[in-house]
Design a protein around this motif. Structure first.
Motif, PDB file in Angstrom:
ATOM      1  N   PRO A  87       0.825  -1.221   0.000  1.00 43.78           N
ATOM      2  CA  PRO A  87       0.000   0.000   0.000  1.00 43.78           C
ATOM      3  C   PRO A  87       0.856   1.265   0.000  1.00 43.78           C
ATOM      4  CG  PRO A  87      -0.836  -1.584   1.601  1.00 43.78           C
ATOM      5  CD  PRO A  87       0.470  -2.136   1.099  1.00 43.78           C
ATOM      6  N   ASP A  88       0.319   2.317  -0.609  1.00 44.09           N
ATOM      7  CA  ASP A  88       1.032   3.587  -0.744  1.00 44.09           C
ATOM      8  C   ASP A  88       1.434   4.128   0.638  1.00 44.09           C
ATOM      9  OD1 ASP A  88       2.046   6.013  -1.507  1.00 44.09           O
ATOM     10  OD2 ASP A  88       0.103   6.928  -1.958  1.00 44.09           O
ATOM     11  N   PRO A  89       2.747   4.329   0.867  1.00 43.31           N
ATOM     12  CA  PRO A  89       3.189   4.814   2.186  1.00 43.31           C
ATOM     13  C   PRO A  89       3.244   6.344   2.281  1.00 43.31           C
ATOM     14  CG  PRO A  89       5.085   4.220   0.881  1.00 43.31           C
ATOM     15  CD  PRO A  89       3.891   3.988  -0.002  1.00 43.31           C
ATOM     16  N   SER A  90       2.715   7.054   1.273  1.00 44.24           N
ATOM     17  CA  SER A  90       2.784   8.529   1.295  1.00 44.24           C
ATOM     18  C   SER A  90       2.201   9.125   2.568  1.00 44.24           C
ATOM     19  CB  SER A  90       2.083   9.116   0.066  1.00 44.24           C
ATOM     20  OG  SER A  90       2.753   8.733  -1.110  1.00 44.24           O
ATOM     21  N   PRO A  91       1.035   8.626   3.061  1.00 46.13           N
ATOM     22  CA  PRO A  91       0.513   9.197   4.317  1.00 46.13           C
ATOM     23  C   PRO A  91       1.479   9.059   5.492  1.00 46.13           C
ATOM     24  CG  PRO A  91      -1.195   7.922   3.198  1.00 46.13           C
ATOM     25  CD  PRO A  91       0.082   7.661   2.465  1.00 46.13           C
ATOM     26  N   ILE A  92       2.249   7.964   5.506  1.00 46.44           N
ATOM     27  CA  ILE A  92       3.225   7.777   6.589  1.00 46.44           C
ATOM     28  C   ILE A  92       4.321   8.831   6.486  1.00 46.44           C
ATOM     29  CG2 ILE A  92       5.005   6.217   7.490  1.00 46.44           C
ATOM     30  CD1 ILE A  92       3.202   3.891   6.586  1.00 46.44           C
ATOM     31  N   LEU A  93       4.844   9.037   5.269  1.00 46.23           N
ATOM     32  CA  LEU A  93       5.893  10.043   5.072  1.00 46.23           C
ATOM     33  C   LEU A  93       5.372  11.442   5.379  1.00 46.23           C
ATOM     34  CD1 LEU A  93       7.481   8.678   1.773  1.00 46.23           C
ATOM     35  CD2 LEU A  93       8.479   8.587   4.061  1.00 46.23           C
ATOM     36  N   GLU A  94       4.148  11.728   4.957  1.00 39.37           N
ATOM     37  CA  GLU A  94       3.559  13.046   5.240  1.00 39.37           C
ATOM     38  C   GLU A  94       3.401  13.257   6.737  1.00 39.37           C
ATOM     39  OE1 GLU A  94       0.026  12.768   2.941  1.00 39.37           O
ATOM     40  OE2 GLU A  94       1.027  13.245   1.039  1.00 39.37           O
ATOM     41  N   ASN A  95       3.028  12.181   7.443  1.00 41.10           N
ATOM     42  CA  ASN A  95       2.889  12.276   8.895  1.00 41.10           C
ATOM     43  C   ASN A  95       4.231  12.608   9.548  1.00 41.10           C
ATOM     44  OD1 ASN A  95       1.439  11.981  11.402  1.00 41.10           O
ATOM     45  ND2 ASN A  95       2.448  10.020  11.684  1.00 41.10           N
ATOM     46  N   PHE A  96       5.305  11.940   9.084  1.00 38.01           N
ATOM     47  CA  PHE A  96       6.604  12.200   9.700  1.00 38.01           C
ATOM     48  C   PHE A  96       7.217  13.511   9.233  1.00 38.01           C
ATOM     49  CE2 PHE A  96       6.255   8.024  11.413  1.00 38.01           C
ATOM     50  CZ  PHE A  96       7.005   8.096  12.572  1.00 38.01           C
ATOM     51  N   LEU A  97       6.828  13.991   8.066  1.00 36.36           N
ATOM     52  CA  LEU A  97       7.272  15.327   7.660  1.00 36.36           C
ATOM     53  C   LEU A  97       6.659  16.388   8.554  1.00 36.36           C
ATOM     54  CD1 LEU A  97       7.501  15.689   3.777  1.00 36.36           C
ATOM     55  CD2 LEU A  97       9.232  16.195   5.497  1.00 36.36           C
ATOM     56  N   ARG A  98       5.463  16.127   9.055  1.00 36.06           N
ATOM     57  CA  ARG A  98       4.839  17.046  10.003  1.00 36.06           C
ATOM     58  C   ARG A  98       5.622  17.076  11.314  1.00 36.06           C
ATOM     59  NH1 ARG A  98       1.198  16.074  13.728  1.00 36.06           N
ATOM     60  NH2 ARG A  98       0.847  13.956  12.991  1.00 36.06           N
ATOM     61  N   LEU A  99       6.185  15.911  11.693  1.00 37.08           N
ATOM     62  CA  LEU A  99       6.974  15.848  12.918  1.00 37.08           C
ATOM     63  C   LEU A  99       8.401  16.342  12.711  1.00 37.08           C
ATOM     64  CD1 LEU A  99       5.871  12.307  14.206  1.00 37.08           C
ATOM     65  CD2 LEU A  99       4.793  14.514  14.608  1.00 37.08           C
ATOM     66  N   ALA A 100       8.929  16.188  11.501  1.00 37.52           N
ATOM     67  CA  ALA A 100      10.301  16.619  11.193  1.00 37.52           C
ATOM     68  C   ALA A 100      10.283  17.353   9.853  1.00 37.52           C
ATOM     69  CB  ALA A 100      11.239  15.418  11.151  1.00 37.52           C
ATOM     70  N   PRO A 101       9.801  18.613   9.826  1.00 39.05           N
ATOM     71  CA  PRO A 101       9.569  19.327   8.556  1.00 39.05           C
ATOM     72  C   PRO A 101      10.807  19.492   7.689  1.00 39.05           C
ATOM     73  CG  PRO A 101       8.579  20.495  10.422  1.00 39.05           C
ATOM     74  CD  PRO A 101       9.416  19.410  10.997  1.00 39.05           C
ATOM     75  N   ALA A 102      12.001  19.452   8.295  1.00 37.19           N
ATOM     76  CA  ALA A 102      13.216  19.695   7.512  1.00 37.19           C
ATOM     77  C   ALA A 102      13.855  18.413   6.975  1.00 37.19           C
ATOM     78  CB  ALA A 102      14.228  20.459   8.373  1.00 37.19           C
ATOM     79  N   ASP A 103      13.231  17.269   7.184  1.00 35.47           N
ATOM     80  CA  ASP A 103      13.866  16.003   6.800  1.00 35.47           C
ATOM     81  C   ASP A 103      13.891  15.852   5.272  1.00 35.47           C
ATOM     82  OD1 ASP A 103      14.823  13.302   8.064  1.00 35.47           O
ATOM     83  OD2 ASP A 103      13.610  12.762   6.327  1.00 35.47           O
ATOM     84  N   LYS A 104      15.077  15.907   4.704  1.00 32.92           N
ATOM     85  CA  LYS A 104      15.229  15.881   3.247  1.00 32.92           C
ATOM     86  C   LYS A 104      14.938  14.494   2.668  1.00 32.92           C
ATOM     87  CE  LYS A 104      18.591  19.636   3.142  1.00 32.92           C
ATOM     88  NZ  LYS A 104      19.981  20.044   2.793  1.00 32.92           N
ATOM     89  N   ARG A 105      15.287  13.450   3.410  1.00 31.91           N
ATOM     90  CA  ARG A 105      15.085  12.100   2.874  1.00 31.91           C
ATOM     91  C   ARG A 105      13.591  11.798   2.737  1.00 31.91           C
ATOM     92  NH1 ARG A 105      18.024   6.571   5.056  1.00 31.91           N
ATOM     93  NH2 ARG A 105      17.233   5.176   3.428  1.00 31.91           N
ATOM     94  N   CYS A 106      12.810  12.231   3.730  1.00 29.24           N
ATOM     95  CA  CYS A 106      11.347  12.061   3.642  1.00 29.24           C
ATOM     96  C   CYS A 106      10.812  12.759   2.391  1.00 29.24           C
ATOM     97  CB  CYS A 106      10.685  12.656   4.886  1.00 29.24           C
ATOM     98  SG  CYS A 106      10.038  11.424   6.021  1.00 29.24           S
ATOM     99  N   LYS A 107      11.273  13.985   2.181  1.00 24.70           N
ATOM    100  CA  LYS A 107      10.810  14.754   1.022  1.00 24.70           C
ATOM    101  C   LYS A 107      11.200  14.048  -0.279  1.00 24.70           C
ATOM    102  CE  LYS A 107      11.069  19.242   3.382  1.00 24.70           C
ATOM    103  NZ  LYS A 107      11.775  20.538   3.466  1.00 24.70           N
ATOM    104  N   GLY A 108      12.431  13.533  -0.305  1.00 27.43           N
ATOM    105  CA  GLY A 108      12.886  12.856  -1.515  1.00 27.43           C
ATOM    106  C   GLY A 108      12.095  11.588  -1.805  1.00 27.43           C
TER     107      GLY A 108
END
Length: 641
Positions: free
Chosen positions: A610-631
């Motif tokens: 299943p698409d993990p985008s919601p998981i990455l978006e959730n952790f970007l909210r917790l760590a907005p500057a995380d470049k690997r999540c964005k990538g």
């Protein structure tokens, strides 16, 4: 015999001033005089020379009633207008007793209706009147009436400078009235009135300061940062009048504190403000300085310091008779008390403040105070009163506006609403965990025993709660009593520390119990080691760590995916009381990010996951500057195209 004084002034005006503008036009538009204007006024006689000197030296008190009366008796309404403006500015610059505005306001009332007064002069007098109304009594309805008259005068004068000042002051009034969207629209529109080179510095800075504050309160931090950085980097910024310099720097400090991502710059700005205002011993300047410093301390989780600054700001506001400074600092004090756990004190102060906020029309303060009240009642275990307070917060702001984040971050509102209106659980949801002790740590610490949530009043002291946090941080299983003593009572003697631990453990085991009730054996002590019994106690962060290690060992991320979506915030996100809490928060965040990376990379290589985008978006909210999540998010998006 002709009046030589009037003849001399008329000749001067026609000889030196083009377009029939009044000789004090530069003062009316809040700028230094041009060369011709300076020469013209300097050549106007002794009275004009005294006015020119006073205008150039605002630090020198100016309350020359004789000069004002002389100008009136000679029929020189424009020069009398200039004297009134200089007098008002002198009171503001001194910042020690705003009751002194009243003498000049009486003189302004006698001037402003004179038909011979220019529209420029009338507009300038209305600007000073509005500023005095805002800084003194702070009754927003009265100020808005003055600003309506200012708008008409600025239009009649065709003055861009006065139009911009009007927009800045009106934007601030609308902000304090709770109409943030209206405030933003007014100030943004005014930014297009005149291009940068064509308008003088002070109106521009007034406008940028208002826009920066509005963006900060609305949580548009990138816009606030850009606006306020441009403002304070101006080469002429440090030559501004003290009140405007201080206002601009205070807004910059607030925007940095809300973002809380540049601690070095935050401290540098705070030191510049201290160095600029504290040695001057001006009551209003010191009041605003302590308010700005206190707001920064509150937003960076130092409520003790915030309370000190708030109380000092109130003391200074009383000395200079600034009701508005006292009102805004009272909210800061209430928020600091709430964060210190002094709930009853905060509620009492709040009850004493609300009537004054309402009478002043300061609905932003009323709504913010009601949100604090809702949070306080939740902590005291009174959700019924918390809901009523939330209703009052919503009623205080106009329809269409969102609840304000005034000296709070957006997550304060989000978490408050989540606690008051928890999402309904779907019928297909799995059976709830049967263990009688449920502990959640992602966001704030929440403990439920046999379905009953514990509130601050149930803990019998902060050390009991700190002990539980320490047990959780240290893994919750076979934690050495000696290690707990060293962590919680590092300066105490061994026997004292062990006795303190014994008392705190007894209180922890008896949480939620009545006097005659036998406690659940969820905390056990064996051979000097303390454990939280897993069969009776569920702890979300420890459960997450176990799930992550199992998934890492088995390389099966399917069960981990569901758990990652349930993490609403960082570990004890608003608790910076102990360095080991902050360190554990960072450790858990790194663990969560590693888990999110693993799930995302597995999905990139396996389209059936299943698409993990919601998981990455959730952790970007917790760590907005995380470049690997964005990538990884970008890669997933490209894969879907």
């Amino acid at each position: 015999m002709p009046n030589d004084y009037v003849t001399e002034r008329l000749n001067l005006r026609h000889a030196s001033i083009r377009n029939d503008l009044p000789p004090w036009i530069w003062l009316y538009e809040l700028r230094p005089p041009g060369p011709v204007e300076a020469l013209s006024c300097a050549a106007g006689g002794l009275e004009y020379a005294r006015l020119m000197y006073a205008a150039a030296n605002p630090e020198t008190p100016f309350n020359d009633a004789h000069l004002f009366d002389t100008l009136i008796s000679h029929g020189d309404t424009e020069a009398a207008c200039a004297a009134a403006l200089i007098g008002m500015n002198s009171v503001l610059e001194a910042g020690n007793d705003f009751r002194e505005f009243n003498t000049w306001l009486i003189r302004i009332d006698s001037l402003i209706t004179r038909p011979e007064l220019s529209a420029h002069g009338r507009g300038a007098l209305l600007i000073q009147t509005a500023i005095a109304q805002l800084l003194g009594p702070g009754q927003l309805d009265d100020t808005l009436v003055t600003l309506e008259a200012l708008e008409d005068a600025a239009e009649a004068a065709g003055s861009d400078a006065q139009r911009i000042i009007h927009a800045s002051l009106r934007g601030y009034c609308e902000l304090m009235s709770g109409r943030l969207k209206v405030a933003d629209a007014i100030v943004r529109d005014a930014a297009y009135i005149s291009p940068e080179p064509e308008i003088n510095l002070i109106p521009k800075i007034h406008l940028q300061a208002s826009l920066g504050l509005i963006n900060t309160i609305r949580n548009n931090l990138c816009d606030a940062r850009e606006c306020l950085n441009t403002l304070i980097s101006s080469p002429a910024f440090d030559r501004l009048p003290s009140p405007l310099w201080l206002l601009s720097m205070g807004h910059r400090l607030l925007s940095l504190a809300v973002a809380n991502d540049q601690p070095a710059e935050l401290e540098a700005i705070a030191d510049r403000i201290r160095a600029h205002s504290i040695p001057s011993h001006k009551h209003y300047h010191r009041s605003y300085t302590h308010y700005a410093l206190g707001a920064a301390e509150l937003l960076t989780s130092h409520p003790e310091a915030a309370l000190f600054h708030a109380e000092t700001a109130i003391q200074m506001a009383k000395r200079c008779y600034s009701a508005v400074a006292e009102r805004t600092s009272s909210l800061l004090a209430i928020q600091a008390l709430a964060d210190l756990g002094q709930h009853e004190h905060a509620l009492n102060w709040l009850a004493a403040s609300v009537d004054g906020w309402n009478k002043a029309g300061a609905h932003l303060l009323t709504a913010s105070g009601a949100l604090e009240e809702a949070q306080l009642y939740l902590e005291l275990g009174r959700p019924d009163l918390a809901h009523s307070a939330l209703d009052r917060a919503r009623a205080a702001i106009p329809t269409g506006e969102t609840l304000p984040c005034n000296l709070r971050r957006p997550e304060f509102i989000t978490q408050l609403l989540a606690r008051l209106n928890p999402p309904s659980k779907p019928a297909t949801m799995p059976q709830l965990d049967p263990r009688p002790v449920q502990i959640t740590t992602f966001s704030e610490l929440c403990v439920e025993i046999n379905g009953k949530r514990l509130y601050d009043r149930d803990w019998h002291g902060t050390r009991t709660k700190t002990l539980l946090k320490a047990l959780i941080v240290l893994g919750g299983y076979k934690v050495s009593a000696e290690r707990l003593c060293d962590l919680l009572w590092p300066d105490a003697d061994g026997d004292v520390a062990r006795n303190n631990l014994k008392v705190a453990l007894w209180r922890l085991r008896h949480l939620g119990c009545k006097k005659s009730e036998t406690p659940l054996p969820w905390v056990v002590i064996q051979h000097g080691y303390i454990s939280l019994v897993a069969g009776l106690c569920r702890i979300d962060c420890i459960e997450f760590q176990h799930a992550f290690h199992e998934a890492e060992t088995s390389q099966d991320t399917s069960q981990l995916s569901t758990l990652l979506l349930t993490i609403p915030a960082n570990f004890l996100s608003n608790d910076d009381s102990e360095p080991w809490i902050i360190e554990h928060r960072e450790t858990l965040l790194r663990t969560g990010l590693r888990a999110a990376y693993a799930v995302a990379e597995a999905a990139i290589h396996n389209s059936t996951i299943p698409d993990p985008s919601p998981i990455l978006e959730n952790f970007l909210r917790l760590a907005p500057a995380d470049k690997r999540c964005k990538g990884l998010l970008k890669t997933l998006e490209l894969n879907r195209m």
